[in-house]
Scaffold this active site. Sequence first.
Site, short mmCIF file in Angstrom:
data_model
loop_
_atom_site.label_atom_id
_atom_site.label_comp_id
_atom_site.label_asym_id
_atom_site.label_seq_id
_atom_site.Cartn_x
_atom_site.Cartn_y
_atom_site.Cartn_z
N GLN A 114 0.83 -1.21 0.00
CA GLN A 114 0.00 0.00 0.00
C GLN A 114 0.86 1.26 0.00
O GLN A 114 0.51 2.27 -0.60
CB GLN A 114 -0.93 -0.03 1.22
CG GLN A 114 -2.11 0.91 1.13
CD GLN A 114 -3.28 0.32 0.35
OE1 GLN A 114 -3.57 -0.85 0.46
NE2 GLN A 114 -3.94 1.14 -0.43
N LYS A 129 -2.76 -0.85 6.49
CA LYS A 129 -3.74 -1.90 6.23
C LYS A 129 -4.22 -2.44 7.56
O LYS A 129 -3.50 -2.34 8.56
CB LYS A 129 -3.10 -3.04 5.43
CG LYS A 129 -4.09 -3.82 4.62
CD LYS A 129 -4.42 -3.09 3.33
CE LYS A 129 -5.54 -3.74 2.56
NZ LYS A 129 -5.61 -3.18 1.21
N GLY A 168 -12.47 0.00 2.81
CA GLY A 168 -12.83 -1.40 2.61
C GLY A 168 -11.73 -2.20 1.95
O GLY A 168 -10.74 -1.67 1.47
N ASP A 169 -11.91 -3.48 1.95
CA ASP A 169 -11.09 -4.44 1.21
C ASP A 169 -11.94 -5.72 1.18
O ASP A 169 -13.17 -5.64 1.35
CB ASP A 169 -9.73 -4.65 1.91
CG ASP A 169 -8.69 -5.29 0.99
OD1 ASP A 169 -8.06 -4.58 0.20
OD2 ASP A 169 -8.51 -6.53 1.05
N ASN A 244 -16.54 -6.38 -6.03
CA ASN A 244 -16.64 -5.00 -6.43
C ASN A 244 -15.64 -4.62 -7.54
O ASN A 244 -15.96 -3.89 -8.48
CB ASN A 244 -16.42 -4.21 -5.13
CG ASN A 244 -16.00 -2.82 -5.32
OD1 ASN A 244 -14.82 -2.51 -5.34
ND2 ASN A 244 -16.97 -1.96 -5.50
N SER A 384 -10.38 7.15 -3.02
CA SER A 384 -10.54 7.34 -1.57
C SER A 384 -9.90 8.66 -1.14
O SER A 384 -10.44 9.39 -0.31
CB SER A 384 -9.86 6.19 -0.81
OG SER A 384 -10.72 5.10 -0.67
N1 GLU Z 1 -8.39 -1.87 -0.18
C1 GLU Z 1 -8.11 -1.04 -1.30
C2 GLU Z 1 -6.68 -1.21 -1.71
O1 GLU Z 1 -6.14 -2.30 -1.62
C3 GLU Z 1 -8.55 0.40 -1.09
C4 GLU Z 1 -7.96 1.08 0.08
C5 GLU Z 1 -8.51 2.48 0.36
O2 GLU Z 1 -9.39 2.94 -0.34
O3 GLU Z 1 -8.02 3.07 1.31
O4 GLU Z 1 -6.02 -0.32 -2.20
#
Ligand code: GLU
Length: 452
Positions: A114, A129, A168-169, A244, A384
């Site tokens: 991330q 995360k 989310g994830d 999604n 986001s």
């Molecule tokens: N879970 C998503 C990712 O793996 C989105 C994370 C977010 O929007 O903060 O990037």
Amino acid sequence: MEITNPYLKRVYEKTVASNPQQPEFHQAVFEVFSSLDPVFNRHPEYEAIDLMGRMVEPERMITFRVCWQDDRGGWHTNKGWRCQFNGAIGPFKGGLRFQKNVCDSVIKFLGFEQTFKNSLTGLPIGGAKGGSDFDPEGKSDAEIQRFCQSFMTALYRFIGPDVDVPAGDIGVGGREIGFLYGQYRRLKGAWENGVLTGKGLSYGGSLIRPEATGYGAVYYLCEVLKHENDTIAGKNIAVSGYGNVSWGIMKKAAQLGAKVTYMSGRDGYVYDPDGINTEEKLNYVLELREKHLHCKPYAEKFGCKFVPNAKPWGEPGVDICMPSATQNEVDLECATKIVNSGVKYYMEVANMPTTNEALAYLRAEKSIIVAPSKAVNAGGVGVSALEMAQNSERLVWTEEEVDAQLKKMMINIHKVSAEAAEEYGLGYDLVAGANIAGFKKVAEAMTEQGCF
Ligand code: GLU
């Protein structure tokens, strides 16, 4: 794929030794390090400040207990995590995953990835995360609500709109974000809706956020196709998963004249030669996901082929593979099938969907172009960050505005990745390019902020 720079090699070995039993984390670190060799060879100053030794250690790892009551009155205890991996370029940002197999290793690999992904968006967001080993499968709405309230009660003191912004994830969608925000608001007694993203539109969510990861992946794909003097119209796409992200890909592909002909679930895969592209089909995919069902009902409803207990890779007539389900879903056997079936484009969409062995094989194959998830799926977290911006200014942007920014972001991610690879003499290597481009900004921020 190998690590040859002696400093990076030492840091990698130390990482493995000091984080035992975390194979996914080791895998993610190895993959990034193997791209950064030329950077560290050219910049010995990074070694002098042990930059990589610092980058592989999360700034903070919070673990907590989550107790909740089921509908029959039984009590359960799960583990909860939030890994604030790197805050050098902005507030910590990243999703929450609720899935049975969540553990330290999974949370850390996701947090590490991330950090680079968020940097690639060009927006001020650090890497994080979190999640739980809670299994949402088969739980009632009331159980999900109680779990989310308990999870947030443990987490709320560690997050905030300028501190850490979860989203989310896998296993965490709009419903869970709603329950989580409700509890946060109740505990804080303040309207701080920038604390979470992926919210409902009625309380500060952004238009296009549900579509963003899938749309972004297709925008990125279009850039790759453009580079190859190719176009998306008429292409057949195989995706894995029907969540999604896959839904967003199906929708955008349909708008641009391509079609998704394969999707999969835990039970097997579906082949729809006409494409999963009508409003009815797309809405049904959403319905499937909400009910936590498998994908077989789609085949029954629309009269197409279902193959049980198999993956959708290596079938004939596919131009583009987009694994969009979960980590390590494509191993060497799948990768070999993909190459042999004549697929020209392999776009990772799920976080780290390819084993390192399969990735090395695919990258070495001249007939296929490989793009990495941290670039391809960055549109999700990118939007986001746009949701955070809207919450900060207490304004709501139009669908067109958000979509235009998302598109611009994905074009730029492809551009900076291709340029970074070029700068280090690696040709059109989108995997190495994304790692290098993502790394550069975080490295610069960490260097300028001094050692901590
Ligand atoms: N879970 C998503 C990712 O793996 C989105 C994370 C977010 O929007 O903060 O990037």
